[in-house]
Design a protein around this motif. Structure first.
Motif, PDB file in Angstrom:
ATOM      1  N   ASP A   1       0.902  -1.139  -0.048  1.00  0.00           N
ATOM      2  CA  ASP A   1      -0.049   0.087   0.036  1.00  0.00           C
ATOM      3  C   ASP A   1       0.868   1.281   0.022  1.00  0.00           C
ATOM      4  OD1 ASP A   1      -1.631   2.255   1.657  1.00  0.00           O
ATOM      5  OD2 ASP A   1      -2.976   0.842   0.636  1.00  0.00           O
ATOM      6  N   THR A   2       0.374   2.288  -0.826  1.00  0.00           N
ATOM      7  CA  THR A   2       1.199   3.511  -1.029  1.00  0.00           C
ATOM      8  C   THR A   2       1.357   4.238   0.365  1.00  0.00           C
ATOM      9  OG1 THR A   2       0.352   3.868  -3.118  1.00  0.00           O
ATOM     10  CG2 THR A   2       1.298   5.668  -2.011  1.00  0.00           C
TER      11      THR A   2
ATOM     12  N   GLY B   1      18.002  13.747  12.221  1.00  0.00           N
ATOM     13  CA  GLY B   1      17.368  15.295  12.142  1.00  0.00           C
ATOM     14  C   GLY B   1      16.018  15.257  12.109  1.00  0.00           C
ATOM     15  N   LEU B   2      15.659  16.439  11.643  1.00  0.00           N
ATOM     16  CA  LEU B   2      14.214  16.726  11.299  1.00  0.00           C
ATOM     17  C   LEU B   2      13.785  15.981  10.261  1.00  0.00           C
ATOM     18  CD1 LEU B   2      14.122  20.716  12.122  1.00  0.00           C
ATOM     19  CD2 LEU B   2      13.003  18.653  13.529  1.00  0.00           C
ATOM     20  N   VAL B   3      14.510  15.793   9.157  1.00  0.00           N
ATOM     21  CA  VAL B   3      14.080  15.281   7.910  1.00  0.00           C
ATOM     22  C   VAL B   3      13.728  13.634   8.417  1.00  0.00           C
ATOM     23  CG1 VAL B   3      14.649  14.390   5.713  1.00  0.00           C
ATOM     24  CG2 VAL B   3      15.073  16.567   6.328  1.00  0.00           C
ATOM     25  N   GLY B   4      14.453  12.968   9.001  1.00  0.00           N
ATOM     26  CA  GLY B   4      14.443  11.562   9.514  1.00  0.00           C
ATOM     27  C   GLY B   4      12.985  11.528  10.366  1.00  0.00           C
ATOM     28  N   LEU B   5      13.032  12.446  11.280  1.00  0.00           N
ATOM     29  CA  LEU B   5      11.748  12.347  12.142  1.00  0.00           C
ATOM     30  C   LEU B   5      10.546  12.756  11.424  1.00  0.00           C
ATOM     31  CD1 LEU B   5      10.662  12.145  14.829  1.00  0.00           C
ATOM     32  CD2 LEU B   5      11.066  14.417  15.164  1.00  0.00           C
ATOM     33  N   ALA B   6      10.480  13.615  10.301  1.00  0.00           N
ATOM     34  CA  ALA B   6       9.183  13.792   9.535  1.00  0.00           C
ATOM     35  C   ALA B   6       8.915  12.469   8.738  1.00  0.00           C
ATOM     36  CB  ALA B   6       9.606  15.048   8.705  1.00  0.00           C
ATOM     37  N   LEU B   7       9.968  11.947   8.173  1.00  0.00           N
ATOM     38  CA  LEU B   7       9.373  10.770   7.617  1.00  0.00           C
ATOM     39  C   LEU B   7       9.008   9.534   8.366  1.00  0.00           C
ATOM     40  CD1 LEU B   7      12.565  10.520   4.943  1.00  0.00           C
ATOM     41  CD2 LEU B   7      10.054  11.254   4.420  1.00  0.00           C
ATOM     42  N   TRP B   8       9.639   9.425   9.564  1.00  0.00           N
ATOM     43  CA  TRP B   8       9.067   8.359  10.505  1.00  0.00           C
ATOM     44  C   TRP B   8       7.837   8.672  10.835  1.00  0.00           C
ATOM     45  CZ3 TRP B   8      10.486   3.665  11.416  1.00  0.00           C
ATOM     46  CH2 TRP B   8      10.156   3.010  12.761  1.00  0.00           C
ATOM     47  N   LEU B   9       7.487   9.872  11.289  1.00  0.00           N
ATOM     48  CA  LEU B   9       5.999  10.158  11.680  1.00  0.00           C
ATOM     49  C   LEU B   9       5.121  10.055  10.642  1.00  0.00           C
ATOM     50  CD1 LEU B   9       6.493  13.557  13.691  1.00  0.00           C
ATOM     51  CD2 LEU B   9       6.371  11.090  14.671  1.00  0.00           C
ATOM     52  N   LEU B  10       5.635  10.496   9.214  1.00  0.00           N
ATOM     53  CA  LEU B  10       4.876  10.183   8.113  1.00  0.00           C
ATOM     54  C   LEU B  10       4.434   8.683   7.950  1.00  0.00           C
ATOM     55  CD1 LEU B  10       3.334  11.278   5.593  1.00  0.00           C
ATOM     56  CD2 LEU B  10       5.315  10.779   4.371  1.00  0.00           C
ATOM     57  N   LEU B  11       5.421   7.820   8.154  1.00  0.00           N
ATOM     58  CA  LEU B  11       5.102   6.415   8.214  1.00  0.00           C
ATOM     59  C   LEU B  11       3.976   5.989   9.290  1.00  0.00           C
ATOM     60  CD1 LEU B  11       5.657   3.262   7.524  1.00  0.00           C
ATOM     61  CD2 LEU B  11       7.845   3.490   9.003  1.00  0.00           C
ATOM     62  N   TRP B  12       4.138   6.559  10.478  1.00  0.00           N
ATOM     63  CA  TRP B  12       3.152   6.238  11.558  1.00  0.00           C
ATOM     64  C   TRP B  12       1.646   6.881  11.038  1.00  0.00           C
ATOM     65  CZ3 TRP B  12       5.814   7.545  17.090  1.00  0.00           C
ATOM     66  CH2 TRP B  12       6.502   6.664  17.407  1.00  0.00           C
ATOM     67  N   LEU B  13       1.551   8.072  10.576  1.00  0.00           N
ATOM     68  CA  LEU B  13       0.343   8.679  10.561  1.00  0.00           C
ATOM     69  C   LEU B  13      -0.361   8.523   9.282  1.00  0.00           C
ATOM     70  CD1 LEU B  13       1.396  12.157  12.328  1.00  0.00           C
ATOM     71  CD2 LEU B  13       0.382   9.998  13.240  1.00  0.00           C
ATOM     72  N   TRP B  14       0.479   8.402   7.980  1.00  0.00           N
ATOM     73  CA  TRP B  14      -0.581   7.989   6.994  1.00  0.00           C
ATOM     74  C   TRP B  14      -1.384   6.932   6.671  1.00  0.00           C
ATOM     75  CZ3 TRP B  14       2.557   8.709   1.491  1.00  0.00           C
ATOM     76  CH2 TRP B  14       1.344   8.664   0.372  1.00  0.00           C
ATOM     77  N   PRO B  15      -1.027   5.501   7.197  1.00  0.00           N
ATOM     78  CA  PRO B  15      -1.788   4.696   7.098  1.00  0.00           C
ATOM     79  C   PRO B  15      -3.085   4.945   8.098  1.00  0.00           C
ATOM     80  CG  PRO B  15       0.497   3.984   7.448  1.00  0.00           C
ATOM     81  CD  PRO B  15       0.617   5.299   7.684  1.00  0.00           C
ATOM     82  N   LEU B  16      -2.690   5.364   9.489  1.00  0.00           N
ATOM     83  CA  LEU B  16      -3.867   5.752  10.169  1.00  0.00           C
ATOM     84  C   LEU B  16      -4.880   6.561   9.773  1.00  0.00           C
ATOM     85  CD1 LEU B  16      -1.869   5.640  13.714  1.00  0.00           C
ATOM     86  CD2 LEU B  16      -3.360   3.865  13.021  1.00  0.00           C
TER      87      LEU B  16
ATOM     88  N   ARG C   1      -5.443   7.046   6.610  1.00  0.00           N
ATOM     89  CA  ARG C   1      -6.173   6.502   5.480  1.00  0.00           C
ATOM     90  C   ARG C   1      -7.317   5.501   5.860  1.00  0.00           C
ATOM     91  NH1 ARG C   1      -2.940   5.213  -0.166  1.00  0.00           N
ATOM     92  NH2 ARG C   1      -4.896   4.678  -1.447  1.00  0.00           N
ATOM     93  N   TYR C   2      -6.839   4.670   6.719  1.00  0.00           N
ATOM     94  CA  TYR C   2      -7.582   3.475   6.963  1.00  0.00           C
ATOM     95  C   TYR C   2      -8.041   3.178   8.447  1.00  0.00           C
ATOM     96  CZ  TYR C   2      -5.465   1.877   2.597  1.00  0.00           C
ATOM     97  OH  TYR C   2      -5.037   1.894   1.229  1.00  0.00           O
ATOM     98  N   GLY C   3      -7.377   4.213   9.237  1.00  0.00           N
ATOM     99  CA  GLY C   3      -7.619   3.918  10.756  1.00  0.00           C
ATOM    100  C   GLY C   3      -9.264   3.763  11.220  1.00  0.00           C
ATOM    101  N   ARG C   4      -9.949   4.453  10.582  1.00  0.00           N
ATOM    102  CA  ARG C   4     -11.406   4.289  10.893  1.00  0.00           C
ATOM    103  C   ARG C   4     -12.239   3.291  10.504  1.00  0.00           C
ATOM    104  NH1 ARG C   4     -12.179  10.675   9.609  1.00  0.00           N
ATOM    105  NH2 ARG C   4     -10.682   9.937   7.970  1.00  0.00           N
ATOM    106  N   SER C   5     -11.522   2.539   9.570  1.00  0.00           N
ATOM    107  CA  SER C   5     -12.351   1.688   8.896  1.00  0.00           C
ATOM    108  C   SER C   5     -12.491   0.244   9.639  1.00  0.00           C
ATOM    109  CB  SER C   5     -11.714   1.304   7.520  1.00  0.00           C
ATOM    110  OG  SER C   5     -12.116   0.121   6.882  1.00  0.00           O
ATOM    111  N   ALA C   6     -13.544  -0.331   9.812  1.00  0.00           N
ATOM    112  CA  ALA C   6     -13.750  -1.587  10.517  1.00  0.00           C
ATOM    113  C   ALA C   6     -12.988  -2.612   9.928  1.00  0.00           C
ATOM    114  CB  ALA C   6     -15.148  -2.012  10.515  1.00  0.00           C
ATOM    115  N   GLU C   7     -12.797  -2.381   8.658  1.00  0.00           N
ATOM    116  CA  GLU C   7     -11.969  -3.628   8.020  1.00  0.00           C
ATOM    117  C   GLU C   7     -10.434  -3.652   8.446  1.00  0.00           C
ATOM    118  OE1 GLU C   7     -10.631  -5.060   3.390  1.00  0.00           O
ATOM    119  OE2 GLU C   7     -11.968  -3.150   3.819  1.00  0.00           O
TER     120      GLU C   7
END
Length: 439
Positions: free
Chosen positions: A83-84, A360-375, A377-383
């Motif tokens: 998944d993207t 640094g800030l770039v690494g932290l931003a990418l890590w937080l994006l990994l955490w938050l983007w799936p949530l 996009r899909y976090g509220r779906s019962a599936e």
């Protein structure tokens, strides 16, 4: 064959601990000059898996023969990157890690590769993930849980150094203990480097296999419930407060979905949940004094020292990050940088803070994006309730421990397992009145 070898590899990764004392991936070490660590022959298993996977794609008739033998339960599919919402931030973060590697930290590339290996295999083999992932996880839970309970009961190691079990001596400083009647009481390690790593592993695996409960047939039902019971028991004797809280958080996410289900499913869950509650109650009655020391007596010398050390390391991490906020001190260089400020420094118990200090800030931003983007996009779906549960639980653990990171084997594997759930979620099926419990 590649699918069988992948199952074996994943099982060994989950039950073993790579250490100087041993562990399956250090057996029969290969001659690697100039390295302080060992590479055993079993470390080549991922290469065999990838090789078999490649052969199956190059020679489709091999896959077709396998499908016939399995009654066409496995269908050949085009290669997928997953998944993207997961793959894009994971790829960007991995690329940043790789470009920041040095000769001294080149081994961390293997950890990045391990995460991608597990993740891509699962998203490209959804039928294997639905059918065979849960038995592997249940077997790992059974092994780790049984070893942990035995360590806790006997208050010593079990002589499993060949699996990487650490030496556990109550009189040696550094051994993780709780207090009982003023005496040190050993916390269970399982086959891990620390009780908190045991708690992290068992918590994540329990949440990962729980949605598969609907798909377990009668012949293998014992393995599912035995693994889950051993996992919960091992989690209890780890005395890892954060792992208990993470399991509770994941359970609440699943409970919201089950609350919307019909009465049949709720009745089916009543017995296992009652047995779980009874087991927790019995443990509390037998070891109430140990639990009190972990939860209530935070002013004891043991707990006070632990809390003080974590606060000290938080402050040091902020200092290290403040010196190079945009680029960080370099991958794997946090501890040397922190030790230069305070020789007693230890690894900071917060993954985002550690990533910020090193990348640094770039690494932290990418890590937080990994955490938050799936949530998002899909976090509220019962599936995707199962995927959301384990994802949030891992995030909670990462806020208070250093283990859930891509630079450690267990962390890399657990993030890969959790990430694969977003691409091929295990449905929380609500059985109809005509369906049995194993629907």
């Amino acid at each position: 064959m590649s699918q069988i070898l992948f199952g074996v590899t994943l099982f060994l990764l989950l039950i073993s601990h790579a250490s100087a004392a041993g562990g399956p991936f250090a057996w029969r070490p290969l001659p690697v000059a100039g390295q302080g660590w060992q590479i055993g022959v079993l470390s080549l298993l991922p290469l065999l898996v990838v090789g078999g996977w490649w052969l199956g794609s190059v020679y489709p008739q091999i896959s077709q023969m396998a499908q016939i033998k399995e009654r066409k339960s496995v269908k050949s599919v085009d290669f997928s990157w997953g998944d993207t919402a997961v793959t894009v931030p994971l790829a960007a973060f991995s690329l940043l890690m790789l470009v920041r590697l040095t000769a001294a930290t080149a081994y961390l590339a293997a950890m990045v590769g391990l995460c991608w290996f597990v993740y891509l295999f699962l998203v490209n083999h959804p039928a294997w993930q639905r059918t065979w992932l849960w038995p592997v996880l249940a077997a790992a839970l059974l092994v780790q849980g049984v070893v942990a309970v035995a360590q806790f009961g006997l208050q010593r190691e079990l002589g499993l150094a060949w699996l990487g079990e650490p030496a556990l001596d109550l009189l040696v400083e550094g051994t993780s203990v709780a207090e009982r009647d003023g005496q040190n009481w050993l916390r269970a390690y399982g086959l891990n480097s620390h009780p908190n790593q045991l708690g992290l592993l068992l918590m994540a695996l329990c949440l990962l296999i729980w949605p598969y409960r609907q798909q377990v047939n009668g012949r293998w039902r014992w393995l599912f419930w035995a693994g889950l019971a051993a996992g919960v028991a091992g989690l209890l004797v780890s005395l890892s407060r954060s792992a208990w809280a993470a399991l509770l958080l994941g359970g609440l996410v699943l409970a919201v979905q089950y609350r919307r289900s019909g009465p049949i499913l709720r009745r089916e869950l009543a017995l296992p949940l009652a047995v779980l509650a009874a087991g927790v109650l019995l443990f509390a009655l037998a070891y109430g004094d140990v639990l009190a020391g972990r939860f209530l007596d935070l002013d004891s010398p043991l707990e006070s020292r632990s809390l003080w050390e974590r606060q000290r390391d938080w402050g040091l991490a902020w200092q290290v990050w403040g010196e190079r906020p945009f680029l960080g001190v370099g991958l794997g260089q946090y501890l040397p940088a922190a030790s230069a400020i305070d020789p007693a420094a230890a690894m900071v118990h917060n993954v985002p803070l550690l990533i910020g200090a090193e990348l640094g800030l770039v690494g932290l931003a990418l890590w937080l994006l990994l955490w938050l983007w799936p949530l998002w996009r899909y976090g509220r779906s019962a599936e995707f309730a199962g995927a959301t549960a384990v994802w949030l639980a891992l995030i909670l653990m990462a806020l208070v421990h250093p283990e859930p990171t891509l630079t450690l084997p267990k962390g890399a594997v657990l993030w890969a397992l959790a990430a694969a759930q977003w691409s091929s979620p295990c449905h929380l099926v609500t059985p109809s009145p005509g369906q049995g419990a194993s629907a």
